[in-house]
Every structure is written in C-alpha cells, then in structure tokens.
Scaffold this active site. Structure first.
Site, mmCIF file in Angstrom:
data_model
loop_
_atom_site.group_PDB
_atom_site.id
_atom_site.type_symbol
_atom_site.label_atom_id
_atom_site.label_comp_id
_atom_site.label_asym_id
_atom_site.label_seq_id
_atom_site.Cartn_x
_atom_site.Cartn_y
_atom_site.Cartn_z
ATOM 1 N N ALA A 154 -29.699 -45.794 -25.444
ATOM 2 C CA ALA A 154 -29.060 -45.560 -26.742
ATOM 3 C C ALA A 154 -29.037 -46.827 -27.602
ATOM 4 O O ALA A 154 -29.465 -47.895 -27.167
ATOM 5 C CB ALA A 154 -27.640 -45.043 -26.527
ATOM 6 N N HIS A 155 -28.515 -46.694 -28.795
ATOM 7 C CA HIS A 155 -28.485 -47.817 -29.736
ATOM 8 C C HIS A 155 -27.612 -48.972 -29.228
ATOM 9 O O HIS A 155 -26.594 -48.757 -28.606
ATOM 10 C CB HIS A 155 -28.048 -47.394 -31.137
ATOM 11 C CG HIS A 155 -26.789 -46.590 -31.208
ATOM 12 N ND1 HIS A 155 -26.286 -46.155 -32.406
ATOM 13 C CD2 HIS A 155 -25.940 -46.128 -30.257
ATOM 14 C CE1 HIS A 155 -25.194 -45.473 -32.177
ATOM 15 N NE2 HIS A 155 -24.969 -45.436 -30.902
ATOM 16 N N ASN A 156 -28.084 -50.176 -29.507
ATOM 17 C CA ASN A 156 -27.353 -51.404 -29.205
ATOM 18 C C ASN A 156 -27.202 -51.690 -27.713
ATOM 19 O O ASN A 156 -26.442 -52.576 -27.322
ATOM 20 C CB ASN A 156 -25.959 -51.395 -29.868
ATOM 21 C CG ASN A 156 -26.059 -51.408 -31.380
ATOM 22 O OD1 ASN A 156 -26.215 -50.363 -32.000
ATOM 23 N ND2 ASN A 156 -26.034 -52.589 -31.967
#
Lengths: 352, 352, 352
Positions: free
Chosen positions: A242-244
């Site tokens: 996922a993001h980050n």
C-alpha cells in the site's frame, strides 16, 4: 547444453575435490531442496545441518570446512563458496535470447524519453514523456511506462507490467509480468453522508537495486512522499504493497501477502504467504512471520511470529495445542463440577 | 507548484482565520493521518475527536464550530467545509498531462465504435465493435475493450485494464491498471466422474458512477443478469468480486478481499483487507468487517464484525482474550482436579 | 435469441416429458442454483436431493429416474442427461463473434512461429520465436507469448495474458485475462549477510486439456522440471500456483487460494477461496478444503478439511463451538475454584 561433470566444475572453479567427480550435474539448487544430480553450496553456517542430508551430488564448501557427520555428496573446496556458486549458477542459466539494442517498430516512445542504445524495447511497449531507460534494460512486450519513469541499468520488466508516472526502479531488478507499480494509494476521506472524497496521491514509488518482484503484484504510490522497496528485497506473486509502505533491505515476502498503508517492514524480514499487516506499524529487522498471520501491531524485537493476531510463535503454538484440548476440557470441567456437587452434599451430611 | 500559505487558502475560500496564517501548506490529507504542513477538514462530527490531536497545520471547519479542547492547528471557518476542501484538493492535485482529443495511431478501434471527440485513446488500446466512449474518457496504453463496452463521461481506465463484452462503466470512475472486468464467473456443474461442465456466463457487469477500483482487481460477469458495483464504491487492489455479486453504494473494501458468488454487500460497508465472504449471503447497510475475517453467513444488523467465522467484534475480542488464557486454564483445571481428589480422600477419611 | 420452450428443448433432445412443457426457458444452471425459468440436469446421484427443491423449471434426468419426493419442475427423460445438457448449454451460449482465420495487422509475430490458418490473432498480440498456435486458437488483444510457447487446438487466451518461454497449454482451454503463466518461481538461496542469490528457474509450465484459469492468476515455472496443471482443472481468479506444483485432474480451486512450491494436489479436490497450502506437501484425491483454511501438512485421506491449520472438518467445528464457550468456561473455572476453597475450609473445620 551438455551437462558438466563435477570434475568439469572443479576445474572451472579451481576447486579441490573430496569425493567422486564423474557425476554429471543437471542444475543448481539451495541445499535443503537440491535433488539428485544438482550442485549446491554452504556459505551461511546455519545451513550446515543440511550437508549430511541434502540430496545434492555436490556441495561447494570453504577450504577449511570440516563436516561433523558423514557426507555422501562430493565436496568441492573453494576460498569463497558463494562467489563460486555464482559462477556455477551462470553456467546453468539458460540464454533468454534477448537481443540487445533492439527497438520494435510497434513500440510507442515519446520523443523526450532517453533510451540507452543497448536497451531492448519489445513490441507494443509504451514509454511516456521524460522517461529514462538505462543500459541493458529489457522491456518485454506490452510494458507501459507513464511519464517520468526511470529504469536503472540491467533491469528487466516482463510483459504487460505498468509503471505510473515518476516511478523509479533501480539496477539489476527483475519485475515480472502484470505488475502495477505506482497506482494511487487507497486514500479516502469519509463524508457526512458516508460517501468518500479522494485524497490525491501525489507521492511516488522508489524501488532499489537487485529487487525481484513476482507476477501481478501491486505497489501503490505514496499519498505524499515515497513508497520504498529497498535494495535486495524479493517479493513473490500477487503481493499488495500500500501507499507509504517501506520494505527494508533483503526482506523476502511470499505470495499473496499484503501490507497496509504507512507500515514499515524492517531489514531481512522473512514473511510467509497470505500474511497481512495492518497500517501504521513497523517491524524490527530479522523478523520472521509464518503463513496466514495477521500482524496487528508493531513488532519491536527480532524473532518468529505467528497467528492472527500474530504473537510469538511459541505462544501461538501453545494456544493451538491448547485449543485442540478445549472440547475435552469443557467435558472435564463439567465432570469436576458434578464431583464438586457430590462432595458438597457428602460434607453437609458429615456436618449434620 | 509554489506552496500556498494558510492565508492564501483562506483568501481563495473566503474563510475566516482562527490562528496563525503564514505556514506554507504542502498537501491535503484526512484529519487522522494529516502530517505537519498539511491541511484537512472536519465535516463528519465523528471525526471531531481528531481536531485536538491532528498534526495538520490547518483544519477547515464550519462557521459555527467550537472545539471542546485546545487546538494547535489554525482553523479556517467556512460555510461548507467539505466543498471548501474539494477546492483545496484540486489545488494540490498534480496535472496528469493527459492530452484531450487524442487518438494514438497504434490504437485499434473498430469502425462501429463511437468515441467522443474529447476522449484520450493512448497507444495500443483496442476497442471492439459497438463500444461507446463518452466525453473526456481517458484510456491509457494497452487498455482492451471487447465488443459492446460502454464507458461514461470523465472516466479513466489505466494501462492494460481489460473489459470483456458488454461491460458498462459509469461516469467519473477511476479503474486502475491491470483490472479484468467481466471475465466469466466460476460456474461449474459437477459430473458423475468428478469432471466439470462449464455453465455459460451470459450476464454482464455494471459499474456505477464515481467508483474507484484498485490495480489488478477482478470483477466477474454474472452467470445471468448483472454483477453490480454501485455508485461511489471504492475498491483497493487485488480484490476478487465473483459473478452476480452486488456491492452497495459508498461501500469501501480494502486490498485482497474476496466476495463469493451472488453475495450482496450493503451500502456504506467498510471491509478491511483479506476479508472473505462466502456466496449467497447479504450484509446490512453500515456494516464494518475487520481484517482477515471470514463472513460465513448473512449479517442482518449494522455493527462491527470480526473473526473467521466473523461474529460481533466484542464477542470475537472476548474469545481472543480467553484464548490467550487457555494454556493457563488447562493447567488450572488439572490443579483443581488434583485438589478435588485430595479432598475426596480426606472426606472419605472423615467418614470412616 | 427467442427463448425456447420446454417443448422445443424436448424435441431437440428427443426427450419424453413429465410435466408441463409451455414454459419458456431463459438459461442453464446447476441444480442447486437454478432460478425460475432455467433448465438443469441430474447426472451425479449426490445431487438428487436438489430435485425436489430446485427452482428450475425443467430438469434433464435419465430414462429410468424416479424421484423420491414430489417434484414441481418438469422432468425431461433422456438416455444421457449430461450429454443432453451439453447440447442445451450450446443453445444458450452466446456467440462471441470471434472471426476465425484473423490476424490483426498490429500483431507482432516472429517469422519462425507456426500459426494455424484458422487461428484468431487480435490486435497488439505478440508471438515469440518458435511458438506453435494450433487450429481454432483465439488470442485476444494484448496477449504476449514469449519464445517456444505452444497452444493446443480450440484454446482461448483472453486479453493481456502472458506466457513466458516454453509454456505449453493443451486443447480447449480458456485462460482469462491478465494471467501470467511461467514467470520465475520464488527460488532464493540465503547468503551469510541475509541477502539472496537467485536460483535460476529453468523448468517450465504445462497446462493440460479442458483447463479453465480465472483472471489475473499466476502460475510459476518450475525451478527444474515442470509445474503441471492437469486435464480438466478449473481455477478461479487471482490464484497463485508456485513452482513445481502439480494440480491433479478435475480439481477445482476457488479465488485467491495459493499453493506453495512443490506441493501436489490430488485429483478431484475441491478447494474453497483464500485457502493456502504450504510447500512440499501433497493431498489425496477427493479432498475438500473449506474457505480460508491453511493446509500445513499432507492430507493422506479423502474427506473434508477446515481451519488454519486445517484438520478434519468435524474436529474444527467442535473446536469452533468450544471456543465460543471459552469465555464462559473461564468464569466457570473461577467459580469452581472458589467453591473448592470454601469446601477445603469446611473440611478442615470438620476435621478439627
């Protein structure tokens, strides 16, 4: 390819031979999985226990290695078994027949993209504005690079993989087919009426050097900043990042695992298949997580974790063993209760 | 883009300012995740608890909002914080540089397809017989539309996404790369000998408006009738939606969840990652399901559910807590049994 | 298509009619899922229990079948219900409008590839050196075949599916969109410093006849030898099949399941969604595994298995039932302990 004998390999490596040397070698493998006719190596002492039990025909060991048990495999002694094995691996890696300095006429390359002369650009590849493709890169058929993507030297992207804008991939990586790198993270702000407002995902993804990513993985761009997959990370198929998220150096993750937003995985973690990590947590270096675990909070200490929620493996196994006894325990407690009732009656009789 | 200050944003929104206004704003985020330098908003009262703790530099609030605690962020007061935030979001959304009214010469478009003049059709896109592509649609490289697909105005399909025949997608949707929409459902009739006969999947898939679908998701066509993803639904990556499933309005589902055939998910459900739903069940509106749960029967009432099989979250957490005590409980019951035996002997002595 | 009546179908099949025959038939379905207006069949006796309860308007049965309960559906009697159903299925399978003997000018076909004249090669398909494409094969847009791939007669590969070098697919298969077949297995040798050396994956993948594979599945090539998917296997979407796995004939596996390296699944297994198998194990023929199970060791006997780790379904359900009673059991044991303490005091009083 004609199969080399142990003798041939010993000569190539300038190795001394302990054992018979006529056997033809059919391939390379790790020591715990090698089959008859394969060659393997011992570098990390924790694998020494496999020397006596491996099916391998031949093991590369260090010059001063002395086995603690009887070994049936032939030992080839070299100064650095790992480097020697690398040479043997190359011997057994089939030629992919990828023509260097190739650009298929059906590829669609933006005029501002910089493509090194040695790169291979297959049919129906699409390369956006300002992309930078380094030396010896191979882009298989159907690869799509949005604007501003950079691919380091010696990296291969397999067919139909997609990189969104500004994704950066390091050197000597292998990205298998159907991956989507840099799609928007799942960033939503809930409204009063239960609908969602999209949080723009204006960050990016950076993949380090020597990373391998399995088929059909998805690695989302950061909301802001960077989703990072560090040097030497190995991902199996169908993994969600996922993001980050940050995945530390030399971590390996098996198929269908998923890592939620902003979670930071330490270095040299070993994560089994179908494991899930919740968001906004971190793991220490050298953490091992068993299959199907759900990691619900940060793991501060190296060790082995298991279960959903994941706990120390010894505790999880204790719980699993106890759970097996639970139906019998219920019956036992019912019996104890009855006996206790009987005792109470007897005591009250005694006291009369 | 030069970063606007709080003052700049206040002027744009005609907002009144509570607090300092010189800080430069670096981006937008939801209130519980915003970092230093970001702007956020408060619209849904259930997020009010984050006003005091958010790291955001600035919060858009309604004109009459009065915080119950001390707030370090600057408050910008506007009549409608949600609409105001929308304006700010646009300010921070980077230009994608997608050229309107573009058709790459390598695209393969059937002569009967109707493509709005404003649409963007990238390289190696394939558009089948009778497809209808509305205004401002963006089809990234490698998108494949079988015959009779219709795409609503303002919708974007990212690279290498595939829509099978007769799939219909609404307006303002974002479908990320590598999705396969409308593949045959898993419909099999078992034969006497254990082999299978394929049940033809002659239905279709309809996606509503304002839907976002993550990378590499698969949404199967109905056996008969329609698999429906309703307005405002948000799906993360690698999600499986089987044939004849219905996902209600404004439901959000996290990565790697899977929904089996003919199951109906209610409106505004919040489903975490790696959750599985068996087939032929339904969930109420406003249901929340925690990660890795297995929903094995219909959920008739709104609430929070957890576990495999999924039950009310309070019960699941009670079970998980009890499970931790189970190894000790086993020992405890053994001790009780021994004590009881001793007591019995003592009583029989007493009775002698 | 105008809907045929039961009478029309009976005439086509030369069937005798038990019941009314005017109803128009809207489609085909399996007996346990058929809806009003659909036609189904009874071939395997274990489905006989559904004859009385099915919503189908019409059931194909064998000439000598006599129902044990009252049946509301019309029975059509034929000598072989299965073959008869096949004919009816064809009646309801929509024409896909795939033009035979078609080669889109945008396809990129290596000069050494042998493509049967009747094959359909859609836009932006890429076919490597030495590939063999048999009669009536359909390659949808964006399919990529590396060198040496062979595709058997009557097989369809849907859009954007990728086959790596030397993959072999049998006859009459359906491979849905976005699959990646033959990517490298996840074979790594750990080094002293925790980094990995790639074990070359020099084997291949062989898919049998009549196999259907759902969208976005990944099937890895063997390290050495062959990953095998045998005749009649049916895979749902987003399934992971690791290197050197063997899946036995007529096994069906639901979405998002994953099979780790070198595991051998028996014939006619039925595996539900999100199940995981560890590596290097095997299952018997005729094994059923329920959803989200984790199969952690070999299964030697046919039967139904459930849980993580998976055990016999009766034991797992007993454990799940017991687990529900565990919080109450903890309280019960606390009460027993108190009562026991009281008893002990009373006894010591008695003994004074």
């Amino acid at each position: 390819m004609q199969q080399p004998t142990i003798h041939d390999i010993a000569r190539l490596l300038e190795a001394s031979i302990d054992g018979s040397s006529e056997t033809a070698i059919s391939g390379v493998n790790k020591i715990e999985e090698a089959g008859t006719g394969e060659i393997t190596f011992l570098s990390n002492p924790k694998y020494a226990k496999f020397v006596a039990t491996t099916n391998a025909a031949c093991i590369l060991v260090s010059t001063d290695y002395s086995p603690s048990e009887i070994v049936s495999a032939t030992l080839l002694r070299v100064s650095d078994p790992y480097s020697a094995f690398l040479q043997v691996v190359k011997l057994f890696t089939p030629e992919q027949g990828i023509e260097p300095s190739f650009r298929h006429p059906s590829s669609a390359v933006h005029e501002t993209a910089q493509i090194h002369a040695s790169a291979h650009v297959a049919a129906h590849v699409s390369i956006g504005k300002g992309c930078v493709i380094s030396a010896n890169v191979v882009l298989h058929a159907g690869v799509v690079l949005y604007d501003g993507v950079s691919i380091g030297a010696g990296t291969t992207l397999h067919a139909n993989t997609v990189c969104y804008q500004s994704v950066s991939i390091g050197e000597r990586c292998i990205i298998h087919g159907g991956c989507v790198i840099g799609a928007d993270g799942f960033g939503l702000a809930e409204q009063k009426d239960g609908s969602f407002l999209k949080i723009p995902q204006i960050g990016t993804v950076t993949i380090g050097d020597d990373v391998e990513i399995g088929a059909n993985c998805t690695i989302d761009r950061a909301a802001m900043g960077t989703t990072r997959v560090e040097n030497g990370v190995k991902l199996d198929n169908l993994i969600h990042v996922a993001h980050n998220v940050v995945i530390g150096e030399h971590t390996a993750i098996a198929a269908q695992a998923g890592i939620s937003g902003s979670t930071k995985i330490g270095k040299r973690n070993r994560v089994a298949g179908q494991v899930g990590f919740v968001g906004h947590i971190s793991t220490s270096d050298d953490v091992i997580v068993y299959a199907q675990s759900g990691v619900a909070k940060s793991i501060a200490h190296k060790g082995v974790y298991f279960g959903s929620p994941a706990i120390a493996v010894v505790d999880e196994l204790k719980q699993q063993a106890a759970l097996k006894q639970l139906p019998e325990l219920l019956a036992e407690v019912r019996r104890l209760k009855q006996e206790l009732e009987i005792l109470k009656m007897e005591i009250s009789k005694t006291q009369e």
